[in-house]
Design a protein around this motif. Sequence first.
Motif, short mmCIF file in Angstrom:
data_model
loop_
_atom_site.label_atom_id
_atom_site.label_comp_id
_atom_site.label_asym_id
_atom_site.label_seq_id
_atom_site.Cartn_x
_atom_site.Cartn_y
_atom_site.Cartn_z
N VAL A 83 -39.13 -19.47 23.69
CA VAL A 83 -38.56 -18.23 23.11
C VAL A 83 -39.58 -17.10 23.20
O VAL A 83 -39.26 -15.99 23.64
N LEU A 84 -40.80 -17.39 22.80
CA LEU A 84 -41.84 -16.36 22.83
C LEU A 84 -42.13 -15.90 24.26
O LEU A 84 -42.30 -14.70 24.52
N ALA A 85 -42.16 -16.84 25.19
CA ALA A 85 -42.43 -16.49 26.59
C ALA A 85 -41.38 -15.52 27.13
O ALA A 85 -41.72 -14.50 27.74
N TYR A 86 -40.11 -15.84 26.90
CA TYR A 86 -39.07 -14.95 27.42
C TYR A 86 -39.07 -13.61 26.69
O TYR A 86 -38.82 -12.57 27.30
N LEU A 87 -39.36 -13.61 25.39
CA LEU A 87 -39.43 -12.35 24.66
C LEU A 87 -40.58 -11.49 25.19
O LEU A 87 -40.40 -10.28 25.42
N LEU A 88 -41.73 -12.09 25.43
CA LEU A 88 -42.86 -11.33 25.97
C LEU A 88 -42.56 -10.81 27.37
O LEU A 88 -42.94 -9.69 27.72
N GLN A 89 -41.90 -11.62 28.19
CA GLN A 89 -41.55 -11.16 29.54
C GLN A 89 -40.54 -10.01 29.48
O GLN A 89 -40.65 -9.05 30.24
N LEU A 90 -39.58 -10.10 28.57
CA LEU A 90 -38.61 -9.02 28.40
C LEU A 90 -39.33 -7.73 27.97
O LEU A 90 -39.05 -6.65 28.51
N CYS A 91 -40.25 -7.86 27.03
CA CYS A 91 -41.01 -6.69 26.59
C CYS A 91 -41.83 -6.09 27.73
O CYS A 91 -41.89 -4.87 27.88
N GLU A 92 -42.41 -6.95 28.55
CA GLU A 92 -43.20 -6.48 29.69
C GLU A 92 -42.33 -5.68 30.66
O GLU A 92 -42.69 -4.59 31.09
N VAL A 93 -41.17 -6.22 30.99
CA VAL A 93 -40.28 -5.57 31.95
C VAL A 93 -39.76 -4.23 31.42
O VAL A 93 -39.61 -3.27 32.16
N LEU A 94 -39.51 -4.18 30.10
CA LEU A 94 -38.95 -2.96 29.51
C LEU A 94 -40.02 -1.99 29.00
O LEU A 94 -39.70 -0.91 28.52
N GLY A 95 -41.28 -2.39 29.07
CA GLY A 95 -42.36 -1.52 28.60
C GLY A 95 -42.40 -1.40 27.08
O GLY A 95 -42.76 -0.34 26.54
N ILE A 96 -42.06 -2.47 26.38
CA ILE A 96 -42.06 -2.47 24.92
C ILE A 96 -43.33 -3.13 24.42
O ILE A 96 -43.68 -4.23 24.85
N ASP A 97 -44.01 -2.47 23.51
CA ASP A 97 -45.13 -3.07 22.81
C ASP A 97 -44.53 -3.84 21.64
O ASP A 97 -44.09 -3.25 20.65
N ALA A 98 -44.47 -5.17 21.77
CA ALA A 98 -43.78 -6.00 20.78
C ALA A 98 -44.37 -5.84 19.38
O ALA A 98 -43.62 -5.77 18.40
N LEU A 99 -45.69 -5.78 19.28
CA LEU A 99 -46.30 -5.65 17.96
C LEU A 99 -46.02 -4.29 17.34
O LEU A 99 -45.75 -4.20 16.13
N ALA A 100 -46.04 -3.23 18.14
CA ALA A 100 -45.71 -1.90 17.62
C ALA A 100 -44.24 -1.83 17.21
O ALA A 100 -43.90 -1.22 16.18
N ALA A 101 -43.37 -2.47 18.00
CA ALA A 101 -41.94 -2.48 17.66
C ALA A 101 -41.72 -3.22 16.35
O ALA A 101 -40.93 -2.77 15.49
N LEU A 102 -42.41 -4.33 16.16
CA LEU A 102 -42.27 -5.09 14.92
C LEU A 102 -42.81 -4.29 13.74
O LEU A 102 -42.18 -4.24 12.67
N ASP A 103 -43.94 -3.66 13.91
CA ASP A 103 -44.53 -2.84 12.85
C ASP A 103 -43.57 -1.73 12.42
O ASP A 103 -43.34 -1.51 11.23
N ALA A 104 -42.98 -1.06 13.41
CA ALA A 104 -42.02 0.02 13.11
C ALA A 104 -40.78 -0.52 12.41
O ALA A 104 -40.24 0.12 11.50
N LYS A 105 -40.32 -1.68 12.83
CA LYS A 105 -39.13 -2.29 12.22
C LYS A 105 -39.40 -2.68 10.77
O LYS A 105 -38.55 -2.48 9.89
#
Length: 105
Positions: A69-91
């Motif tokens: 799950v984490l691997a695919y989420l990180l790959q999705l974030c990479e492809v879309l240019g999303i900083d996962a930690l910043a997105a979580l912090d904002a959420k």
Amino acid sequence: MARLQRRLADFAAARNWQPYHTPKNLAAALSVEASELVEIFQWLTPEESARVMDDPATAHRVRDEVADVLAYLLQLCEVLGIDALAALDAKIDRNEERFPAPGAD
């Protein structure tokens, strides 16, 4: 996190998988892997689910599915240019505003 994303990207590149790592495909793969994690817990009671890591074989399956799950989420974030930690912090910030703690006036 960035090191793991780079490692995943290098792994995919070495196998020429980038053409298949579209946002749609990665989101679908993420859903499948999350479902495989849910499957482990599907018929367990709440008490059994709390003890799932006590059984080495089941614990291994849980760790593997969490990793998938984490691997695919990180790959999705990479492809879309999303900083996962910043997105979580904002959420979390938005959720703190939407759902204030009782007595926090």
